[in-house]
Design a protein around this motif. Sequence first.
Motif, PDB file in Angstrom:
ATOM      1  N   UNK A 138      55.448  88.429  78.512  1.00 54.02           N
ATOM      2  CA  UNK A 138      56.014  87.691  77.381  1.00 54.02           C
ATOM      3  C   UNK A 138      57.086  86.709  77.839  1.00 54.02           C
ATOM      4  N   UNK A 139      57.884  87.124  78.818  1.00 50.10           N
ATOM      5  CA  UNK A 139      58.917  86.216  79.338  1.00 50.10           C
ATOM      6  C   UNK A 139      58.278  84.991  79.987  1.00 50.10           C
ATOM      7  N   UNK A 140      57.204  85.195  80.750  1.00 53.29           N
ATOM      8  CA  UNK A 140      56.509  84.066  81.358  1.00 53.29           C
ATOM      9  C   UNK A 140      55.943  83.114  80.320  1.00 53.29           C
ATOM     10  N   UNK A 141      55.400  83.663  79.232  1.00 49.11           N
ATOM     11  CA  UNK A 141      54.893  82.831  78.139  1.00 49.11           C
ATOM     12  C   UNK A 141      56.046  82.078  77.480  1.00 49.11           C
ATOM     13  N   UNK A 142      57.158  82.785  77.246  1.00 47.33           N
ATOM     14  CA  UNK A 142      58.309  82.164  76.587  1.00 47.33           C
ATOM     15  C   UNK A 142      58.889  81.035  77.433  1.00 47.33           C
ATOM     16  N   UNK A 143      59.003  81.256  78.738  1.00 49.92           N
ATOM     17  CA  UNK A 143      59.531  80.213  79.620  1.00 49.92           C
ATOM     18  C   UNK A 143      58.638  78.975  79.566  1.00 49.92           C
ATOM     19  N   UNK A 144      57.338  79.188  79.565  1.00 55.75           N
ATOM     20  CA  UNK A 144      56.404  78.066  79.504  1.00 55.75           C
ATOM     21  C   UNK A 144      56.573  77.292  78.200  1.00 55.75           C
ATOM     22  N   UNK A 145      56.723  77.998  77.088  1.00 52.00           N
ATOM     23  CA  UNK A 145      56.989  77.330  75.811  1.00 52.00           C
ATOM     24  C   UNK A 145      58.264  76.486  75.891  1.00 52.00           C
ATOM     25  N   UNK A 166      46.863  85.800  85.583  1.00 51.29           N
ATOM     26  CA  UNK A 166      46.957  84.535  86.298  1.00 51.29           C
ATOM     27  C   UNK A 166      47.971  83.572  85.705  1.00 51.29           C
ATOM     28  N   UNK A 167      48.577  82.781  86.592  1.00 49.28           N
ATOM     29  CA  UNK A 167      49.579  81.806  86.145  1.00 49.28           C
ATOM     30  C   UNK A 167      48.993  80.836  85.134  1.00 49.28           C
ATOM     31  N   UNK A 168      47.787  80.345  85.390  1.00 48.17           N
ATOM     32  CA  UNK A 168      47.153  79.397  84.474  1.00 48.17           C
ATOM     33  C   UNK A 168      46.834  80.049  83.137  1.00 48.17           C
ATOM     34  N   UNK A 169      46.486  81.331  83.164  1.00 49.57           N
ATOM     35  CA  UNK A 169      46.192  82.051  81.927  1.00 49.57           C
ATOM     36  C   UNK A 169      47.450  82.176  81.072  1.00 49.57           C
ATOM     37  N   UNK A 170      48.570  82.492  81.721  1.00 44.26           N
ATOM     38  CA  UNK A 170      49.838  82.598  81.001  1.00 44.26           C
ATOM     39  C   UNK A 170      50.219  81.258  80.382  1.00 44.26           C
ATOM     40  N   UNK A 171      50.076  80.192  81.141  1.00 44.28           N
ATOM     41  CA  UNK A 171      50.400  78.853  80.630  1.00 44.28           C
ATOM     42  C   UNK A 171      49.522  78.489  79.445  1.00 44.28           C
ATOM     43  N   UNK A 172      48.220  78.764  79.568  1.00 46.87           N
ATOM     44  CA  UNK A 172      47.296  78.438  78.487  1.00 46.87           C
ATOM     45  C   UNK A 172      47.590  79.272  77.239  1.00 46.87           C
ATOM     46  N   UNK A 173      47.964  80.525  77.428  1.00 45.95           N
ATOM     47  CA  UNK A 173      48.265  81.375  76.279  1.00 45.95           C
ATOM     48  C   UNK A 173      49.503  80.858  75.545  1.00 45.95           C
ATOM     49  N   UNK A 174      50.492  80.387  76.285  1.00 54.75           N
ATOM     50  CA  UNK A 174      51.680  79.798  75.655  1.00 54.75           C
ATOM     51  C   UNK A 174      51.308  78.579  74.819  1.00 54.75           C
ATOM     52  N   UNK A 175      50.415  77.766  75.339  1.00 52.43           N
ATOM     53  CA  UNK A 175      49.980  76.576  74.589  1.00 52.43           C
ATOM     54  C   UNK A 175      49.246  76.970  73.315  1.00 52.43           C
ATOM     55  N   UNK A 176      48.326  77.928  73.416  1.00 53.55           N
ATOM     56  CA  UNK A 176      47.529  78.327  72.252  1.00 53.55           C
ATOM     57  C   UNK A 176      48.384  78.989  71.177  1.00 53.55           C
ATOM     58  N   UNK A 177      49.343  79.790  71.600  1.00 52.78           N
ATOM     59  CA  UNK A 177      50.193  80.471  70.627  1.00 52.78           C
ATOM     60  C   UNK A 177      51.007  79.496  69.796  1.00 52.78           C
ATOM     61  N   UNK A 178      51.405  78.384  70.393  1.00 53.30           N
ATOM     62  CA  UNK A 178      52.235  77.412  69.672  1.00 53.30           C
ATOM     63  C   UNK A 178      51.402  76.351  68.964  1.00 53.30           C
ATOM     64  N   UNK A 191      54.586  81.593  87.092  1.00 52.31           N
ATOM     65  CA  UNK A 191      54.311  82.063  88.447  1.00 52.31           C
ATOM     66  C   UNK A 191      55.014  83.400  88.702  1.00 52.31           C
ATOM     67  N   UNK A 192      56.266  83.493  88.273  1.00 49.29           N
ATOM     68  CA  UNK A 192      57.021  84.756  88.407  1.00 49.29           C
ATOM     69  C   UNK A 192      56.320  85.871  87.650  1.00 49.29           C
ATOM     70  N   UNK A 193      55.914  85.596  86.412  1.00 45.51           N
ATOM     71  CA  UNK A 193      55.262  86.615  85.593  1.00 45.51           C
ATOM     72  C   UNK A 193      53.916  87.020  86.182  1.00 45.51           C
ATOM     73  N   UNK A 194      53.190  86.063  86.754  1.00 49.47           N
ATOM     74  CA  UNK A 194      51.867  86.368  87.316  1.00 49.47           C
ATOM     75  C   UNK A 194      51.971  87.380  88.453  1.00 49.47           C
ATOM     76  N   UNK A 195      52.998  87.253  89.300  1.00 52.61           N
ATOM     77  CA  UNK A 195      53.161  88.181  90.421  1.00 52.61           C
ATOM     78  C   UNK A 195      53.434  89.602  89.941  1.00 52.61           C
ATOM     79  N   UNK A 196      54.114  89.732  88.824  1.00 49.42           N
ATOM     80  CA  UNK A 196      54.472  91.053  88.305  1.00 49.42           C
ATOM     81  C   UNK A 196      53.329  91.675  87.522  1.00 49.42           C
ATOM     82  N   UNK A 197      52.687  90.868  86.675  1.00 49.43           N
ATOM     83  CA  UNK A 197      51.739  91.394  85.693  1.00 49.43           C
ATOM     84  C   UNK A 197      50.292  91.436  86.147  1.00 49.43           C
ATOM     85  N   UNK A 198      49.944  90.622  87.136  1.00 47.71           N
ATOM     86  CA  UNK A 198      48.547  90.519  87.535  1.00 47.71           C
ATOM     87  C   UNK A 198      47.745  89.559  86.675  1.00 47.71           C
TER      88      UNK A 198
END
Length: 772
Positions: free
Chosen positions: A248-255, A301-313, A292-299
């Motif tokens: 969630x933090x990785x998504x929030x940072x991307x937003x 993907x960085x691109x998936x986290x970025x895309x999810x942030x875009x879709x949520x907003x 990128x930070x969140x991807x290393x912790x959660x498993x």
Amino acid sequence: MVEQRMSVATHWGSFVAVVDAGRLVRIEPRPDDPAPSPIGPGMVTAADDNARVLRPAVRKGWLNGEPRIDGTARGTDAFVEVSWDHAITLVSDELRRVRSQHGDSAVFGGSYGWASAGRFHHAQGQLHRFLALGGGYTNSRNTYSTAALEVVLPHVIGGHPWSYQSRMPMWDEIAENCELVVAFGGLALKNSQINPGGLARHQTRDLQRRCREAGVRFVNVSPIRSDTAGFLDAEWLPVVPNTDTAAMLGIAHTMLVNGWHDEDFLRRCCVGFDRFASYLTGELDGVRKDAAWAAKITGIGQDVITDLARRLTAQRSLIMVNYAVQRADHGEQPIWMSVVLAAMAGSMGRPGGGWGAGYATMDATGVAPDRPFVGTIPAVANPVPDFIPVARIADTLLHPGEVIDYDGSRLTLPELRLIYWCGGNPFHHHQDLHRLTRAWQIPDTVVVHEAWWNTTAKFADVVLPVATTLERDDFAAGFSDPHLVAMPKVREPAGESRTDHHIFTALASRLGYEEEFTESRSEMEWVRHLYEQTRAQLGDTAALPDFDDFWRSSTAALPPSTGPFPGSFEALRADPRQFPLPTPSGRIEIFSEEIDSFGYDDCAGHPKWFEPVEWLRAELADRFPLHLISNQPASRLHSQYDNGGHSLASKIRGREPVTINPSDAASRGIEDGMVVRVHNDRGSCLAGAILSDDVMPGVVQLSTGAWWDPVQPGLSGTLDRHGNPNVLTADRPCSRLSQGPSAHSVLVDVEPHDGPLPDVLAFAPPRLAPPS
């Protein structure tokens, strides 16, 4: 054969019991239930099985005043059956002795558990009323299911701990308005079989299906693919367990860095976002919480986290968080962070969007925001102010007088000398059962009401046999369920079983307050009184039939609850000055000055990432490389009816099934259907292996609720023959804020069982000995 058909209401739905000459023949689903639970028909198997407690029984060593050592310890000793008169004398005399010598707070009556459906015959309600009238007792606070949520949410959004259920979108609103649902912890339909207090018809499956047919897309962020139903076609994002907050933090940072966040809502309707943003960007600690930070912790993907942030907003979106994610180290954080993420995403307070918790964990959640008043056994104020957080019972027994933190206060753990338990099973709910066993030997006396010889009964001093839900008259009303369901007695109680109320009435008579306890009503008079109280309270809004008509027809409809529901996020968005939240600021507290003032090192003033003690990136993973998920079972409610036909049919060679990814199984020589040993430094258990890629590599899933069956009761670390995961879980609090359980923060390994298989004795009664 002349069969009689009678209404039955349970936590897992309403059924029709078929009875012939007083004998329970079968239990059938109600014709109008679109998704009946298979737990109901399985109740027939348990009704008269070998595990029924048929007569009052007293542990032989306790009866003879012997020390609790070796063969006379709780859990190992034989029992002596006694008359009801003798049993009532023993319990009333012991209550009187403990109160006079040690004070009322020495009596523990928390008795946590679901008990059974019914407004009058609710075990804890009866127990608490009885103990309060007798002078008071030490109680427990919060639940094993949601302790972290219950403590943190009132700080963040205000209100009663459970008020959020009426403030989040219902399924029909989601279907009509929402485009994207992101479910942290999933939406497992198996959990929606149940509803505390009873259930007329299951609705969650069809409501979820309606959402999908309306075009709502679902994302399942969970280590387990099957945490969403197949018909949802959910996108599965397998996440390293206990890392939801980091995701969630990785998504929030991307937003934030892309300017996608809802600045207007954050400014008008929230407080503390600037301080939280400084944490996101790394200004406070030098660590950017980016994708990128969140991807290393959660498993993920960085691109998936970025895309999810875009879709949520970009879409009308709903952030869902399941209860399981907060039963972990720092479990308050994913709950708090999910609210913050929803506030940033732009749909908070808009129809069908924003935030919600616990969807599909009960059939009621998301089906209706509330239900009207329904009468229940009246509570009595407890004269004793002492309480303990529910998951700290072993700590209290082992360390009386110790001072702990809890939600900004300091609690002194009381010295408990008598435990009175009914309607629950601590040897199911609690973590680290070997530690609990050591603690359980400490008090002078343990009294248990039970229908079956489960583990809690075997670890008691006095066991009083109680009638089951099929063996007493009552009526049910589930949480947010708009129905009342009649519960006529289907059969006579087995053996010498009595209702909880009957037992407490006998004890109250010995102790001098029977009339206060019963209010001079019989049990059936109480049932009628509570129904008529409900009818009078609702008046013309419900037009409920009189009691006799209700009893004949078996079901009555309640009017929908229309509120008002304080703390509406929609009203907050419209005008935060006119419709403030019940928080110190009147707004969503992204930063809580109050929590920050507590000075806890494991729960800061805003949500943040804390590394769990046990997770797949910990050093301990070198020795125990699999993360155990001990989720709720599909075949029973917690440990209820583990001896029922449906649960028994799910076993593998008599053991609870454990699901393991095929890659992890192959590297260990494990084949499907093989009995395996699941172990760590706290304990070990046997289970039956199921190979499935529904669980991600590095994760194993073993549901809770198998009755604990230790080879050598009382010996720390002894093997459990049956597959109870709480021999493996850690008795460690989430944090100093909630003191909640952290059952999902546990590492294990799994190996094929070597040697002869021990017989499963979980459902066998203890030794019964003649009086000395």
